[in-house]
Design an enzyme around this catalytic site. Structure first.
Site, PDB file in Angstrom:
ATOM      1  N   TRP B 324       0.846  -1.205   0.000  1.00 46.32           N
ATOM      2  CA  TRP B 324       0.000   0.000   0.000  1.00 46.32           C
ATOM      3  C   TRP B 324       0.882   1.256   0.000  1.00 46.32           C
ATOM      4  CZ3 TRP B 324      -0.194   4.081   3.432  1.00 46.32           C
ATOM      5  CH2 TRP B 324      -1.280   4.942   3.323  1.00 46.32           C
ATOM      6  N   HIS B 325       2.037   1.158   0.671  1.00 55.05           N
ATOM      7  CA  HIS B 325       2.891   2.336   0.786  1.00 55.05           C
ATOM      8  C   HIS B 325       3.524   2.751  -0.535  1.00 55.05           C
ATOM      9  CE1 HIS B 325       2.525   1.606   5.083  1.00 55.05           C
ATOM     10  NE2 HIS B 325       2.852   2.859   5.223  1.00 55.05           N
ATOM     11  N   GLY B 326       3.730   1.819  -1.412  1.00 50.25           N
ATOM     12  CA  GLY B 326       4.322   2.248  -2.665  1.00 50.25           C
ATOM     13  C   GLY B 326       4.612   1.098  -3.599  1.00 50.25           C
ATOM     14  N   PHE B 474       2.347   8.405  -1.040  1.00 53.27           N
ATOM     15  CA  PHE B 474       1.609   7.153  -0.903  1.00 53.27           C
ATOM     16  C   PHE B 474       0.139   7.394  -1.222  1.00 53.27           C
ATOM     17  CE2 PHE B 474       4.939   6.637   2.565  1.00 53.27           C
ATOM     18  CZ  PHE B 474       5.873   6.222   1.649  1.00 53.27           C
TER      19      PHE B 474
END
Lengths: 304, 474
Positions: B324-326, B474
């Site tokens: 999800w962060h990247g 993000f």
């Protein structure tokens, strides 16, 4: 609600007035650029990179130019990283020129680097620097500069540590460094290495050439444009000649109707703080020579 | 628009005054907030407002459709549409190039060269945040936990509410949406606490995070020439950079919401005083952790069932959280690493051992607690190296070089600038750890302290120009 707003207003007022007050401490010692953005729009400009910023002294030009209509001349040059020819510098120049006159003088310093770009990045580096961050170029104190471009805290304005550089009101950057041979050699070696490195990562830029043309065309509407190649030390010149051997030809071919004063062959007549920038005494000598040559051009032009 | 920008300094009081003095009715206040939120977001790139609007219309419509249908298969169908649209947009804008690159690279490993056709896609700021927020709405309506909104303006404002639009906290519809239906009254205490949160958030961001950021960039970009100690310092600075940056943003977001009469959920709870990694994850980015817990971890079985299922579930939630962060394997690896740290606690049923506040009735921690805090901080910082590095390989080389013990003292001197700030920050946070925010001061002297804090922010803000927030990416 009223109490809340009153308290916030008190806090905001204290902070804002402190900030505004600190702005008045900014001066020629603040940094090598600030004062150039505090003057009003100018009639005549010196345009270029750090060679012109340090090497051409407007005060001497004003004293020695025969035509008073060009005066005062203002030095609006920065550094290779800040003011190579390009859209950013063009916009800054546009904002600085007094568009109500048509008899100004514009001295454009040119050299192989100012029309070249770095090939290891895909953007123009000056867009991220001071000139690219400003909206207001003629404001005193210039809070736009202090907020968006000044690299230190505004509180630092109270404490001026660096007195080796003084930016004069007319835009000339006076650099006071030791000319002892050891120090001088160290600076020369550093600069030489820097330019050798530059030669590897820079290449002629059509885009920059386009903007040089645009700058010249724009300034011609407001007065006389003269191109100047400022002298440099032997070592740097050697690097430049290898990096861009036909530079003078390119300039001559591109600007047929513009006077081009090329001093590159007279480098040995001057001394430099690092092989690249004229020492201030040599800057005086060079400015006098430049004033004399400009006077000749103007006389010739008027006879024609 | 950034919270630490001059534009926001003008924007916030303007909206505040209009909100309380001009638009006094609930509906008109919602319209104002919606317009303000779109201006706030559009300041960055107005074209991407269309994405928010599209997402809003889709989920609003599906919410209404869900309310009208009792047929389970139809309801599932509507839910799937929402999931596909929202995750599809997120997948395209955030992960398209990543998948294309990974696909090409994996074939390349077998000697098959494929043509790379990555698109020049701009990642819309905050897409991961508002996508999850809209998803929470549709899922909760599907689960009958929430009545669908019939007020489009309220719903659109919930999706785009400017204080938390671009970097959270990721609000649940069950908490935030009903607040748009009620009349808001100005509350002095709440507004003051909001201002304190904003001030403390600015200190975290401008003083702590931005100071650390300069050192982190210096060390991480030049890690091959730094000594082991410098690299350790770089990792520690990054731990404080990301904490100051992200929790600072959350504080400002929560504080700003309070000025308008809204309560957002808490997002950070002094995570670096955690005694184990499970406690850390209960205190770090709480809105995301609980989102994944409620909408992913529990639906796939959570911590119930066989050991293998438990292990699988832990890995799923941490890997997805990392992703999800990247769109980079470094984030996935970071997630996996945290799963590994978490797993022993779960398997020994010790993941809920430390649910209370550390040194709750004491001024200082016990030796054992201090040791636990240090160990937890160390493993967290270790995993941050992967989070910060450009590639997994870079992270491994960075770690390998930590064990280069040359040049110790000069490095401490070179990078010492951030140390006093971190130390003061830790002390302030320690003494405030039972409070919501660190600015809880003696009544008599509080104005002096507010002024000092404000001047410190002004001092540092005037150095760090154009610094953005890490979590915007993000």
């Amino acid at each position: 609600m009223n109490l809340f707003i009153k308290k916030i207003l008190v806090l905001v007022t204290i902070l804002t007035s402190t900030y505004l007050f600190l702005g008045f401490f900014a001066d020629g010692y603040t940094d090598p650029f600030y004062l150039r953005f505090t003057s009003p729009k100018q009639k005549s400009l010196i345009i270029g990179t750090s060679r012109a910023a340090q090497g051409i002294q407007p005060k001497l030009l004003n004293e020695n130019l025969i035509h008073s209509r060009y005066k005062p001349v203002f030095n609006y040059s920065f550094t290779l990283l800040h003011s190579p020819y390009g859209e950013t510098y063009f916009n800054a120049i546009k904002a600085k020129v007094n568009d109500k006159i048509n008899d100004g003088l514009f001295i454009l310093a040119v050299d192989p680097w100012s029309i070249s770009s770095r090939n290891n990045i895909n953007y123009e580096i000056e867009t991220k620097k001071e000139l690219g961050r400003l909206q207001f170029y003629n404001m005193n104190p210039n809070y736009d500069y202090l907020m968006n471009a000044y690299r230190n805290s505004v509180f630092g304005l109270l404490n001026k540590k660096d007195t080796s550089m003084l930016l004069h009101q007319d835009g000339w950057l006076e650099v006071n460094v030791s000319m002892e041979s050891d120090e001088l050699l160290r600076r020369k070696l550093f600069k030489k290495k820097q330019y050798l490195d530059n030669a590897k990562i820079y290449e002629f830029s059509k885009k920059r050439m386009f903007w040089l043309h645009k700058t010249v065309e724009f300034l011609q509407k407001y007065g006389t444009v003269i191109l100047v190649r400022i002298p440099v030390g032997d070592e740097i010149l050697k690097i430049e000649n290898t990096f861009f051997p036909n530079f003078d030809l390119v300039i001559n071919q591109n600007f047929l109707n513009i006077s081009y004063l090329n001093y590159k062959e007279f480098g040995n007549e001057y001394s430099y703080i690092d092989g690249n920038h004229l020492y201030k005494k040599s800057g005086e000598k060079f400015t006098l020579k430049l004033a004399k040559d400009i006077n000749n051009i103007i006389v010739c032009n008027s006879l024609n | 628009m950034l919270f630490n920008s001059f534009e926001f300094l003008l924007f916030l009081p303007t909206v505040f005054i209009l909100y309380w003095f001009v638009f006094k009715q609930r509906k008109s206040q919602n319209i104002l907030l919606l317009v303000a939120s779109y201006v706030f977001y559009g300041w960055w790139d107005w074209r991407f407002l269309s994405l928010i609007l599209f997402s809003t219309v889709v989920d609003f419509t599906l919410g209404l459709a869900l309310s009208k249908s009792n047929d389970l298969s139809k309801r599932k169908y509507f839910l799937w549409i929402s999931l596909c649209v929202n995750l599809g947009l997120l997948g395209f804008f955030k992960y398209y190039n990543f998948f294309v690159d990974s696909w090409v690279e994996s074939w390349g490993n077998f000697g098959i060269q494929m043509h790379r056709s990555a698109l020049n896609i701009i990642l819309p700021v905050g897409i991961s945040f508002y996508t999850f927020q809209t998803l929470s709405y549709t899922i909760d309506v599907y689960r009958n936990k929430l009545d669908p909104s019939k007020d489009f303006i309220a719903f659109a404002t919930y999706v785009s509410f400017f204080p938390q639009l671009v970097a959270g906290p990721i609000e649940r519809a069950t908490n935030l949406l009903p607040q748009f239906y009620k009349k808001r009254e100005f509350n002095y205490e709440r507004a003051v606490s909001g201002m304190k949160l904003i001030l403390w958030g600015l200190i975290k961001k401008v003083v702590v995070a931005d100071t650390c950021a300069r050192l982190v960039n210096l060390i991480f970009e030049n890690y091959q020439n730094e000594s082991g100690l410098a690299l350790v310092m770089g990792a520690v600075f990054f731990a404080f950079q990301i904490y100051g940056d992200f929790s600072g943003y959350s504080d400002i977001a929560i504080g700003t919401s309070r000025l308008f009469g809204f309560d957002l959920m808490r997002n950070f709870n002094y995570p670096y005083f955690s005694r184990d990694i499970a406690e850390f994850w209960r205190r770090w980015h709480i809105s995301l952790s609980t989102w994944f817990r409620d909408y992913l971890y529990i639906p796939i079985g959570g911590s119930k069932g066989k050991q293998l299922v438990k292990i699988r579930n832990v890995f799923i939630i941490f890997l997805v959280s990392g992703f999800w962060h990247g769109a980079n394997w470094t984030f996935v690896f970071w997630g996996g690493l945290n799963a590994l740290f978490f797993l022993p606690l779960l398997l020994r049923n010790k993941n809920r051992k430390n649910t209370n506040q550390v040194a709750e009735k004491r001024l200082t921690p016990t030796f054992q607690e201090l040791l636990q805090i240090c160990i937890t901080f160390s493993i967290t910082t270790f995993s941050w190296i992967f989070f910060r590095s450009e590639t997994i390989n870079d992270a491994f080389v960075y770690i390998e070089r930590i064990f280069n013990f040359s040049n110790f003292i000069p490095d401490v001197i070179k990078h010492k600038k951030g140390l006093p700030i971190i130390l003061i920050f830790i002390i302030i946070e320690w003494f405030s750890r039972k409070q919501e925010y660190a600015i809880v001061l003696d009544k008599k002297l509080r104005y002096v302290f507010y002024l000092i804090f404000a001047f410190v922010v002004l001092y540092y803000a005037s150095i760090q120009k154009n610094s953005t927030f890490i979590y915007f990416q993000f």
